[in-house]
Design a protein around this motif. Structure first.
Motif, short mmCIF file in Angstrom:
data_model
loop_
_atom_site.label_atom_id
_atom_site.label_comp_id
_atom_site.label_asym_id
_atom_site.label_seq_id
_atom_site.Cartn_x
_atom_site.Cartn_y
_atom_site.Cartn_z
N ASP A 86 19.29 11.77 13.63
CA ASP A 86 19.20 10.71 14.63
C ASP A 86 18.80 11.28 15.98
OD1 ASP A 86 19.65 8.20 13.48
OD2 ASP A 86 21.80 8.59 13.28
N PRO A 87 18.04 10.53 16.79
CA PRO A 87 17.49 9.21 16.46
C PRO A 87 16.22 9.34 15.64
CG PRO A 87 16.89 9.79 18.69
CD PRO A 87 17.77 10.90 18.20
N LEU A 88 16.08 8.50 14.63
CA LEU A 88 14.88 8.51 13.82
C LEU A 88 13.72 7.88 14.60
CD1 LEU A 88 16.22 7.45 10.31
CD2 LEU A 88 15.76 9.74 11.15
N SER A 89 12.52 8.27 14.22
CA SER A 89 11.33 7.77 14.93
C SER A 89 10.52 6.84 14.03
CB SER A 89 10.45 8.95 15.36
OG SER A 89 9.90 9.58 14.20
N LYS A 90 9.53 6.23 14.65
CA LYS A 90 8.58 5.40 13.90
C LYS A 90 7.91 6.22 12.80
CE LYS A 90 4.12 3.06 14.59
NZ LYS A 90 3.13 2.61 15.59
N ASP A 91 7.56 7.48 13.12
CA ASP A 91 6.89 8.34 12.13
C ASP A 91 7.78 8.62 10.93
OD1 ASP A 91 4.61 8.48 13.64
OD2 ASP A 91 5.18 10.35 14.65
N ASP A 92 9.10 8.70 11.14
CA ASP A 92 10.03 8.91 10.03
C ASP A 92 10.01 7.72 9.07
OD1 ASP A 92 10.88 11.37 11.03
OD2 ASP A 92 12.42 10.44 12.28
N ILE A 93 9.94 6.52 9.63
CA ILE A 93 9.90 5.32 8.79
C ILE A 93 8.59 5.25 8.02
CG2 ILE A 93 9.97 2.81 8.79
CD1 ILE A 93 12.65 4.18 9.43
N LEU A 94 7.49 5.58 8.70
CA LEU A 94 6.19 5.58 8.02
C LEU A 94 6.15 6.63 6.92
CD1 LEU A 94 3.82 5.14 11.11
CD2 LEU A 94 4.46 3.42 9.41
N ALA A 95 6.79 7.79 7.17
CA ALA A 95 6.85 8.84 6.15
C ALA A 95 7.66 8.36 4.95
CB ALA A 95 7.47 10.10 6.74
N TYR A 96 8.72 7.60 5.20
CA TYR A 96 9.53 7.07 4.10
C TYR A 96 8.72 6.06 3.29
CZ TYR A 96 13.35 4.71 1.66
OH TYR A 96 14.18 4.17 0.70
N HIS A 97 7.93 5.25 3.97
CA HIS A 97 7.05 4.31 3.27
C HIS A 97 6.09 5.06 2.35
CE1 HIS A 97 3.29 1.63 3.35
NE2 HIS A 97 4.11 1.16 2.43
N ARG A 98 5.49 6.13 2.83
CA ARG A 98 4.56 6.92 2.01
C ARG A 98 5.30 7.55 0.84
NH1 ARG A 98 2.66 8.30 7.20
NH2 ARG A 98 3.84 10.27 7.15
N HIS A 99 6.54 7.98 1.09
CA HIS A 99 7.35 8.59 0.04
C HIS A 99 7.60 7.58 -1.09
CE1 HIS A 99 10.67 10.72 -1.90
NE2 HIS A 99 11.43 9.65 -1.72
N LEU A 100 7.96 6.37 -0.73
CA LEU A 100 8.19 5.34 -1.75
C LEU A 100 6.92 5.03 -2.52
CD1 LEU A 100 10.38 2.82 0.31
CD2 LEU A 100 11.18 4.30 -1.53
N ARG A 101 5.81 4.93 -1.80
CA ARG A 101 4.54 4.52 -2.41
C ARG A 101 3.90 5.63 -3.23
NH1 ARG A 101 0.38 3.70 2.01
NH2 ARG A 101 0.33 5.98 1.76
N ASP A 102 3.84 6.85 -2.66
CA ASP A 102 3.04 7.92 -3.26
C ASP A 102 3.85 8.87 -4.15
OD1 ASP A 102 0.97 6.83 -1.81
OD2 ASP A 102 1.21 8.23 -0.14
N GLU A 103 5.09 9.13 -3.77
CA GLU A 103 5.89 10.09 -4.54
C GLU A 103 6.77 9.40 -5.59
OE1 GLU A 103 7.90 12.95 -2.05
OE2 GLU A 103 6.34 12.79 -0.52
N LEU A 104 7.43 8.34 -5.20
CA LEU A 104 8.26 7.62 -6.17
C LEU A 104 7.47 6.60 -6.97
CD1 LEU A 104 11.59 6.98 -4.19
CD2 LEU A 104 10.93 8.93 -5.61
N CYS A 105 6.24 6.29 -6.51
CA CYS A 105 5.38 5.30 -7.18
C CYS A 105 6.12 3.97 -7.40
CB CYS A 105 4.86 5.84 -8.51
SG CYS A 105 3.86 7.33 -8.33
N ALA A 106 6.88 3.57 -6.39
CA ALA A 106 7.64 2.33 -6.48
C ALA A 106 6.69 1.13 -6.46
CB ALA A 106 8.64 2.24 -5.33
N LYS A 107 7.10 0.06 -7.09
CA LYS A 107 6.31 -1.16 -7.09
C LYS A 107 6.32 -1.78 -5.69
CE LYS A 107 7.21 -2.23 -11.95
NZ LYS A 107 7.81 -3.19 -12.91
N PRO A 108 5.26 -2.51 -5.33
CA PRO A 108 5.20 -3.12 -3.99
C PRO A 108 6.43 -3.95 -3.64
CG PRO A 108 3.07 -3.30 -5.07
CD PRO A 108 4.01 -2.74 -6.09
#
Length: 312
Positions: free
Chosen positions: A45-67
């Motif tokens: 903490d404090p987390l940044s906007k870039d941390d949230i965007l990185a988490y989005h990429r992690h869900l999409r590209d690494e975990l291959c989660a559904k939309p």
């Protein structure tokens, strides 16, 4: 690493907003997933906007989660940080300047076709035997197959969610079995009706037998061990029934809910009435069944017969 007080958040959602059990479980799962991400990436903490965007990429590209999963997890996380900021303004939300668009493919519901519904309703032990007299002494046990078909009939005519139906108590059904008090999502109560006279009689006899066994506060439907029937157990029954009848894809409680809505649309019932029956918060959720019902469209066009009108 950020301290995610997700238990307090989940408890607040339950106590202050009346969020349902399944949604609370999803919230906890979503926040645990994010906690693992922050730990693996040594975030603090404090987390940044870039941390949230990185988490989005992690869900999409690494975990291959559904939309839909990605959207839900981001929405949960955003709600958590908004709740945390509301409790302590010194802890701002990292979502303040974040704009993430998740494209979710629009999936049409898959109702069960009429032929399959007829086959299911015509199975052996498809009707609970009606007795001339019902009482504690002569209440014969009802087979689980007959109870399963009774539940299926109720799902078809009421459009209930399976969790709503398995949570019913004996006292939630009127004495004449014509209406049921349902505790829906977010603790919202609504009345659903049982319009079929034969089904009313069947449910009434079942209700009288159950009342003699457990009183008004007992669960309406039980499992083989005499405890409240759970949604997962009923899903297993439907899979077994599907295998026995050779039904593919297998039957699910939600497909019966889709069938209830589609059949009512095809019979010309107003969409707002169907919205009330299903307990949809938004009419947009109900409108999807209008698109599904090609049968209703065909009947409406045949009735209109525009060429016939032009010839006259």
């Amino acid at each position: 690493m950020p301290c995610l007080d997700y238990r307090a958040f989940v408890n607040a959602c339950r106590d202050e907003r009346g969020v349902g059990h399944h949604t609370l479980r999803a919230y906890a799962q979503d926040l645990r997933t994010f906690a693992r991400f922050t730990e693996a990436h040594h975030l603090s903490d404090p987390l940044s906007k870039d941390d949230i965007l990185a988490y989005h990429r992690h869900l999409r590209d690494e975990l291959c989660a559904k939309p839909a999963t990605i959207e839900r997890r981001l929405v949960t996380l955003k709600s958590y940080y908004a709740w945390r900021e509301d409790r302590n303004s010194a802890l701002p939300s990292p979502f303040t300047d974040v704009r993430i668009s998740v494209r979710i493919p629009r999936r049409l519901p898959r109702p069960i076709n009429r032929g399959t519904l007829k086959a299911v309703l015509q199975t052996d032990e498809g009707r609970i035997a009606l007795r001339a007299k019902t009482g504690a002494d002569d209440a014969a046990p009802v087979s689980q197959n007959a109870v399963t078909i009774l539940i299926i009939k109720l799902l078809i005519v009421t459009g209930l969610r399976i969790s709503e139906l398995t949570n019913l108590k004996i006292g939630d059904v009127s004495h004449d079995a014509c209406q049921i008090l349902v505790n829906g999502k977010g603790g919202k109560e609504r009345i659903v009706f049982v319009p079929n006279r034969e089904l009313q009689e069947e449910l009434r006899h079942f209700l009288e037998a159950r009342y003699a066994q457990g009183g008004s506060s007992a669960p309406l439907f039980l499992n083989t061990e005499g405890r409240r029937l759970r949604s997962a157990t009923f899903r297993k029954r439907l899979r077994a029934l599907s295998r026995r009848l050779g039904i593919e894809p297998h039957l699910t409680p939600h497909r019966f809910r889709h069938s209830a809505a589609t059949l009512l649309i095809e019979e010309g019932i107003d969409i707002r009435m169907i919205q009330a029956l299903l307990g949809h918060a938004s009419l947009r959720t109900t409108e999807i069944y209008v698109r599904v019902s090609n049968h209703a469209l065909r009947r409406a066009l045949e009735h209109a017969d525009v060429l016939g009108v032009l010839r006259n």
